[in-house]
Design a protein around this motif. Sequence first.
Motif, short mmCIF file in Angstrom:
data_model
loop_
_atom_site.label_atom_id
_atom_site.label_comp_id
_atom_site.label_asym_id
_atom_site.label_seq_id
_atom_site.Cartn_x
_atom_site.Cartn_y
_atom_site.Cartn_z
N GLY A 199 0.83 -1.20 0.00
CA GLY A 199 0.00 0.00 0.00
C GLY A 199 0.86 1.25 0.00
O GLY A 199 2.10 1.18 0.09
N ALA A 200 0.22 2.41 -0.10
CA ALA A 200 0.95 3.67 -0.21
C ALA A 200 1.39 4.24 1.14
O ALA A 200 2.31 5.04 1.21
CB ALA A 200 0.07 4.69 -0.94
N GLU A 201 0.73 3.82 2.23
CA GLU A 201 1.04 4.41 3.54
C GLU A 201 2.50 4.17 3.93
O GLU A 201 3.17 5.07 4.44
CB GLU A 201 0.13 3.84 4.62
CG GLU A 201 0.43 4.42 6.01
CD GLU A 201 -0.35 3.74 7.11
OE1 GLU A 201 -0.31 4.24 8.25
OE2 GLU A 201 -0.99 2.71 6.84
N SER A 202 3.01 2.96 3.69
CA SER A 202 4.37 2.65 4.14
C SER A 202 5.39 3.54 3.44
O SER A 202 6.36 3.99 4.06
CB SER A 202 4.68 1.18 3.89
OG SER A 202 4.61 0.87 2.50
N ARG A 203 5.17 3.81 2.15
CA ARG A 203 6.11 4.70 1.42
C ARG A 203 6.04 6.11 1.98
O ARG A 203 7.08 6.78 2.09
CB ARG A 203 5.77 4.69 -0.07
CG ARG A 203 6.60 5.67 -0.90
CD ARG A 203 8.08 5.37 -0.81
NE ARG A 203 8.90 6.38 -1.45
CZ ARG A 203 9.30 7.51 -0.88
NH1 ARG A 203 8.92 7.78 0.37
NH2 ARG A 203 10.04 8.36 -1.53
N GLN A 204 4.85 6.59 2.33
CA GLN A 204 4.74 7.92 2.92
C GLN A 204 5.42 7.98 4.28
O GLN A 204 6.05 8.98 4.63
CB GLN A 204 3.26 8.31 3.03
CG GLN A 204 2.53 8.42 1.71
CD GLN A 204 3.14 9.49 0.81
OE1 GLN A 204 3.39 10.61 1.24
NE2 GLN A 204 3.39 9.13 -0.45
N LEU B 10 -3.16 10.23 -4.63
CA LEU B 10 -2.87 8.89 -4.13
C LEU B 10 -3.86 7.85 -4.66
O LEU B 10 -3.49 6.68 -4.83
CB LEU B 10 -2.86 8.90 -2.60
CG LEU B 10 -1.62 9.60 -2.01
CD1 LEU B 10 -1.80 9.90 -0.54
CD2 LEU B 10 -0.37 8.74 -2.23
N LYS B 11 -5.09 8.26 -4.95
CA LYS B 11 -6.03 7.34 -5.60
C LYS B 11 -5.49 6.91 -6.95
O LYS B 11 -5.64 5.75 -7.36
CB LYS B 11 -7.40 8.01 -5.77
CG LYS B 11 -8.21 8.14 -4.50
CD LYS B 11 -9.50 8.91 -4.79
CE LYS B 11 -10.27 9.20 -3.50
NZ LYS B 11 -11.47 10.06 -3.77
N GLN B 12 -4.85 7.83 -7.65
CA GLN B 12 -4.27 7.49 -8.94
C GLN B 12 -3.10 6.52 -8.77
O GLN B 12 -2.91 5.60 -9.59
CB GLN B 12 -3.82 8.75 -9.67
CG GLN B 12 -4.97 9.64 -10.12
CD GLN B 12 -4.51 10.80 -10.99
OE1 GLN B 12 -3.34 10.89 -11.35
NE2 GLN B 12 -5.43 11.67 -11.33
N VAL B 13 -2.32 6.70 -7.71
CA VAL B 13 -1.22 5.78 -7.42
C VAL B 13 -1.76 4.37 -7.18
O VAL B 13 -1.25 3.38 -7.74
CB VAL B 13 -0.41 6.26 -6.20
CG1 VAL B 13 0.57 5.19 -5.73
CG2 VAL B 13 0.33 7.55 -6.52
N ALA C 244 -5.14 6.37 4.99
CA ALA C 244 -3.96 6.28 5.87
C ALA C 244 -2.75 6.94 5.21
O ALA C 244 -1.96 7.61 5.88
CB ALA C 244 -3.66 4.82 6.19
N ALA C 245 -2.61 6.77 3.90
CA ALA C 245 -1.48 7.36 3.19
C ALA C 245 -1.57 8.88 3.21
O ALA C 245 -0.55 9.57 3.37
CB ALA C 245 -1.44 6.85 1.75
N LEU D 21 0.40 14.17 5.13
CA LEU D 21 0.14 15.45 5.79
C LEU D 21 1.00 15.63 7.05
O LEU D 21 1.22 16.76 7.49
CB LEU D 21 -1.34 15.58 6.14
CG LEU D 21 -2.31 15.62 4.95
CD1 LEU D 21 -3.73 15.88 5.42
CD2 LEU D 21 -1.90 16.68 3.93
N GLU D 22 1.48 14.52 7.61
CA GLU D 22 2.37 14.64 8.77
C GLU D 22 3.63 15.43 8.43
O GLU D 22 4.23 16.06 9.30
CB GLU D 22 2.77 13.26 9.28
CG GLU D 22 1.76 12.63 10.22
CD GLU D 22 2.31 11.38 10.87
OE1 GLU D 22 3.49 11.39 11.30
OE2 GLU D 22 1.57 10.38 10.95
#
Length: 284
Positions: free
Chosen positions: A94-99, A134-137, A149-150, A155-156
Amino acid sequence: MSNQAQEAREALGARLRGFRKDAGFASGRAFAVATGWAESKVSRIENGKQNASEDDIRTWCLKTDRQEHTKDLIATVRHIDELWLEWRRQLQAGAESRQSKALPVYARTKVFRIWHPTLVWGTLQTADYAAETLKQVVSFYEIPNDTEAAVGKRLERQQYLYRGNRIFNVLLAEQALYSNFGGPDVMKGQLDRLLAVMRLPRLSLGIIPRSAPVKIWPGNSFSMFDDRLVLVETYSAEFSVTQPREIELYTKAFALLKQSAVYGNTARELIMTAIHHFDRRSPA
């Protein structure tokens, strides 16, 4: 592949070629017979045309009686892999880990130099705009949908705009004000956000007008973290630049791009023009 990764792969190949010759294998063909590999594989590895796997390293060191180097060479192979990371591999969970991985880098950085020719830099994004990108990712790479979550992790990063003595030098091309993520309302919210952050004392936001004379071709987006790391994104992968002479090239490119940018009231006028553009396209 980045120049740094390619140079590292060629250096590894040269070292393995030396092992082969020292072990008495006068030709790649003789070594191929000993290992059961194709001769072309030996040649590609030695000339930096093919990545050696960890199993390849173990076999090479065993056949050349250089087992004491196995651990070191496997670490080299892993480092080469890290220099060029396929997005699919980075985003497989998923994208969250990369962020999340970006946060320690931001915490350590004192001076940021950011270039984005087609969209707004992630740290300046609104939640709605970030969600659309991120939806496009998620769709493009066909990964698990953890957009919410991503977005939270992305935003953090904004905390660093307000903490410490960090300096943010951000360049956007005018096209970034118009690349339409989410429709007029999302875009107007994002552009309003740009007007607000321009007032931050340690943020310098420049915009390169679409008709401005350029000193260098725009190229890919890139993010510079002090003088120690540059991240460059492509559709297939992200690569890290850490070699000083390569970082110098990105420093030079950023300085040349900056010569074409406008700041202050002129930049605000470009943003306001983009807001009016989306105003005219909002539903009545």
